[in-house]
Design an enzyme around this catalytic site. Structure first.
Site, PDB file in Angstrom:
ATOM      1  N   GLY A 265     -19.234   2.675 -27.012  1.00 20.49           N
ATOM      2  CA  GLY A 265     -18.805   1.333 -26.650  1.00 20.49           C
ATOM      3  C   GLY A 265     -17.336   1.126 -26.920  1.00 20.49           C
ATOM      4  O   GLY A 265     -16.620   0.507 -26.130  1.00 20.49           O
ATOM      5  N   GLU A 268     -12.538   2.613 -33.232  1.00 21.46           N
ATOM      6  CA  GLU A 268     -11.658   1.823 -34.082  1.00 21.46           C
ATOM      7  C   GLU A 268     -10.366   2.525 -34.490  1.00 21.46           C
ATOM      8  O   GLU A 268      -9.910   2.372 -35.631  1.00 21.46           O
ATOM      9  CB  GLU A 268     -12.422   1.404 -35.346  1.00 21.46           C
ATOM     10  N   GLU A 300     -14.842  -3.694 -33.698  1.00 19.12           N
ATOM     11  CA  GLU A 300     -13.722  -2.765 -33.876  1.00 19.12           C
ATOM     12  C   GLU A 300     -12.610  -3.392 -34.713  1.00 19.12           C
ATOM     13  O   GLU A 300     -11.970  -2.705 -35.514  1.00 19.12           O
ATOM     14  CB  GLU A 300     -13.180  -2.318 -32.518  1.00 19.12           C
TER      15      GLU A 300
END
Length: 849
Positions: A265, A268, A300
């Site tokens: 998805g 970070e 994130e």
């Protein structure tokens, strides 16, 4: 490849020996489309001069290796994944020059060419251990260092990294970007993103002042990029997290880049977050997808503190990063954005994911025992994310919100830019809360499995409750009975609405917990354990409550208790306590009035699973008709242009089976029939076409024509899936060869092809590939990168067959392949469990009532 699978013991030994100060990394991205030049200068000290160690590098070729001024023979010291370093000094300088490979798997430095305009786009993905595909590095999270990147690239590109982007030094068509050193970071959160990206530049207000913030995507997608929405959400997250953590954002800018062919998805990377490009919505999507994107953005951002500023020492404590980010992202969504129902979404998505994962034979404690990199690669799962976040939510309820975050603030202050373990966190939480958390940690973090809670009540002649208790159960393999703080709600039907009359919070402990507070209460129409969703547990409904739910599910005025009841019914179906056809009836009736977009999406997916896997094969044709007819009614009855209408249209397209239904799908696709308010946009056209192709109504010519209309990266994925879904032996053989026999497909096209190959309704075409699957998977695991191997092993497992023959064949492989890598065996075991669960559900479906 030798050395790819770093062990925990190797990492600990290397960490005890080395202290890494810095890396100077030079990357030249202007040459070949297959490799790029990488030069690394690493500075590090050694606590035992004269000792030997190794540095990680995965590259086709190493040109030179120089240690403390002495040239080493690359052929002698480099084995393809590691460079051996002997006779280290107290202080060392190592220079490695290599040709590193661009990847098309979403790992390392991924290279993508946009079919729309021919522009090149690069992005790095380094978690878990793929920074070593780009530069020489001591690849483990606890050897933090400062990183200085210098990048040579085409002058018209954007080049983005952790540090703020400098003005390039331009000479002709080439630019050189010299980034400032980063703070001390783990290598897996560093990043390089480069290419002809479109940028929308803005700022966020931080405790530090105004910081640069930009949103990027490919140029051909720029018209669809709602950067203002992303930047507004980012600002809301900044304000919320800085206040919650009482600590300023730790870096100097915040860029978010939507990148192509991304496996996850988002990621970070410090100040340089990469996000799945599908979140740039070029067609209308359900509100559930928009909310999912919002939570992802907040997730994130939370990692900038928990994961990047403070990082786990080894991957055992991955949950420290992911569970925390998952918990606070939902907290931020609920309290700082328009997504005030985020905890409802959490209950019906993340927790459902966690419950499913926790019942697999591969279940593990939240604090997992990670022996090596292969272990962690398959551990980004529902326990690490969903269960961990749910348990943290439960802990906050127990120790208190202020006390919990007081401990977190101290934790950040004490361990900034360092590495930690679970013990470091518990010390601060115990100090701030005054509670001994050792027993809690043992029960919730260090043991696996999920408990089930059932209400046990007796009613007196006058209809009041004469006795009430909560019975707790544990699975045989994980027999731990835990302490749960939970709410119990009593709901009555009043004027057509289910209204909560009474609510009590209790501590459930042991096998049976009496609840005297409810004795004397009128028996409710519906009694809900774990009301308000405080606890992590499966719940059951008593007979009266279940009957009320079946008849009056829509009567709940609040979304959270409705979500909890949906989850309870789904659990009962999955656990063969509810007849699958009864759940099919419940779902088709209840989803009609469901107002929560995420819940609509979840229920529709569950109904598809029930009709295709859980219903007894003898009644599956009937169930398929019921699903198709039911979703068509839902589509025609939905409010025009509503979110539900879009979801019902997709569900109907997938379920359509008889000639009349397929004719409607074709009419919608060709525009000869309309449903008021339903816009057949680009991606919905592809979904309609996919069903028509898989049913044999349309074929190659239609796919080619649609691709000509939409010759984009997304269009190419849709076309690959549609070709693999053609109902012919040849189409399946071609898809199999493209995925298994060859390894040149990019990750996104591989995933699309796998998805089309495993098309429901084509089980007879899939059966001949059972033996080839078991013959191939060990070779696939040994020769492919982790991401692509996982995709193949999971995606091509023939779950759709779900019969005793497949179960027996899987068991035979597990017995024969006892020496196969544990991570591979885990994936096959998990797939086997899905088949075994389906068979239990089928047996329940054959029973009456």
């Amino acid at each position: 490849m030798p050395g790819m699978n770093l062990t925990r013991d190797e990492a600990a030994a290397r960490a005890s020996l080395l202290d890494v100060a810095s890396y100077d990394i030079e990357l030249d991205l202007t040459g070949s489309d297959r490799v790029f030049r990488s030069r690394t200068l690493a500075r590090f000290s050694c606590s035992e001069p004269g000792a030997a160690t190794f540095i990680d590098l995965v590259a086709p070729a190493v040109t030179s290796v120089t240690l403390n001024g002495a040239e080493l023979d690359p052929a002698a010291v480099f084995d393809g994944t590691r460079i051996t370093l002997e006779r280290l000094a107290a202080d060392n300088e190592l220079v490695v020059v290599a040709d590193c490979a661009y990847m098309n798997t979403g790992e390392g430095l991924h290279r993508f060419v946009d079919p729309v305009d021919g522009e090149v786009y690069l992005y790095s993905q380094f978690e878990v251990a793929d920074s070593r595909r780009v530069f020489a590095v001591f690849e483990q999270p606890d050897l933090k260092a400062a990183y200085t990147f210098t990048v040579t690239a085409p002058a018209h590109w954007e080049v983005v990294s952790v540090s703020p982007t400098p003005a390039p030094e331009v000479s002709g068509d080439t630019g050189v970007w010299r980034f400032a050193p980063t703070p001390r970071l783990s290598s897996y959160v560093t990043a390089i993103v480069a290419g002809a990206y479109a940028a929308v530049r803005g700022e966020v207000v931080s405790r530090k002042g105004s910081l640069p913030a930009a949103v990027f995507c490919r140029r051909s997608l720029a018209e669809h990029l709602d950067a203002d929405v992303i930047l507004e959400l980012t600002q809301q997250g900044f304000t919320f997290f800085e206040e919650l953590f009482d600590r300023a954002y730790p870096f100097d800018k915040y860029d978010q880049l939507f990148v192509p062919e991304f496996n996850a998805g988002a990621m970070e990377n410090a100040g340089c977050v990469t996000i799945l490009e599908d979140y740039v919505f070029r067609s209308r999507v359900p509100e559930a997808a928009v909310e999912r994107r919002a939570v992802t953005v907040l997730h994130e951002l939370a990692h900038m503190w928990f994961g990047d500023l403070v990082t786990m020492r080894w991957w055992d404590d991955l949950w420290l990063n992911e569970s925390f980010a998952e918990y606070v992202s939902h907290l931020a969504a609920a309290e700082a954005t328009k997504y005030t129902q985020a905890w409802t979404t959490f209950a019906n998505t993340e927790k459902t994911w966690a419950y499913r994962q926790d019942q697999l034979p591969s279940t593990h404690p939240i604090v997992a025992d990670i022996n090596d990199l292969e272990d962690v690669e398959v551990n980004f799962d529902g326990i690490t994310y969903g269960k961990g976040a749910a348990v943290l939510k439960q802990l906050v309820s127990w120790v208190g919100h202020e006390e919990f975050f007081a401990g977190i603030r101290t934790y950040f202050a004490k361990h900034a830019y360092a590495n930690t373990t679970l013990a470091d966190l518990l010390v601060e939480l115990e100090a701030s809360s005054g509670r001994d958390l050792a027993a809690w940690s043992g029960l919730w973090l260090e043991t696996a499995g999920i408990n089930t809670l059932r209400p046990v009540l007796e009613a007196a002649g006058d209809g009041t409750i004469s006795s009430f208790a909560v019975r707790q159960e544990a699975p045989e393999g994980w027999p731990t009975l835990r302490t749960h703080r939970l709410g119990i709600g009593l709901y009555d039907l009043d004027g057509g609405a289910l209204t909560r009359r009474r609510y009590v919070e209790v501590d459930v402990d042991g096998e049976r917990t009496e609840v005297p507070e409810l004795v004397g209460e009128d028996r409710p129409d519906l009694l809900l354990l774990n009301d308000d969703d405080l606890a992590y547990t499966k719940i059951r409904l008593d007979e009266r409550s279940l009957a009320t739910l079946v008849e009056h599910l829509a009567a709940f005025t609040d979304s959270l208790p409705r979500a909890l009841c949906w989850a309870a019914a789904w659990d009962m179906c999955r656990d063969a306590e509810m007849r699958p056809r009864a759940y099919l009836d419940l779902g088709l009736a209840g989803v009609r009035t469901e107002t929560d977009s995420s819940m609509v999406r979840s229920v529709l997916r569950q109904l598809e699973t029930v009709a295709r896997l859980y219903v007894d094969p003898g009644h599956r044709a009937q169930a398929g008709r019921a699903l198709a007819e039911g979703t068509e009614r839902l589509l025609r009855g939905a409010a025009p242009a509503s979110d539900a209408q879009l979801q019902f249209a997709r569900a109907f397209a997938s379920a359509a089976r008889d000639d009349g239904q397929l004719a409607l799908v074709r009419a919608l696709y060709e525009g000869t029939e309309q449903v008021e308010g339903l816009i057949i946009d680009t991606d919905l056209r592809w979904e309609l076409l996919h069903r028509l192709v898989s049913a044999g109504v349309l074929g190659d010519a239609a796919i080619d024509a649609e691709l000509q209309r939409d010759n984009t990266a997304t269009g190419q994925r849709h076309a690959a899936a549609a070709r693999a879904a053609r109902p012919t032996t040849q189409a399946k053989a071609e898809a199999w060869a493209a995925v298994v026999d060859r390894d040149d497909l990019p990750n996104a096209l591989q995933s699309a092809t796998i998805g089309g190959f495993a098309t429901p309704g084509q089980e007879d075409l899939l059966r001949p590939f059972v033996e080839p699957y078991f013959d191939a998977i060990e070779h696939v695991w040994a020769t492919r990168t982790n991401e692509t191997a996982q995709n193949i092993v999971l995606g091509l497992y023939p779950t759709l067959l779900a019969d005793e023959e497949l179960l027996a064949r899987t068991d035979a492989w597990l017995e024969q392949a006892s020496a196969a890598p544990p991570a591979l065996r885990r994936l096959v075991l998990e797939s086997r469990d899905g088949v075994a669960r389906a068979l239990r559900a089928q047996a329940r479906d054959r029973q009456e009532g």
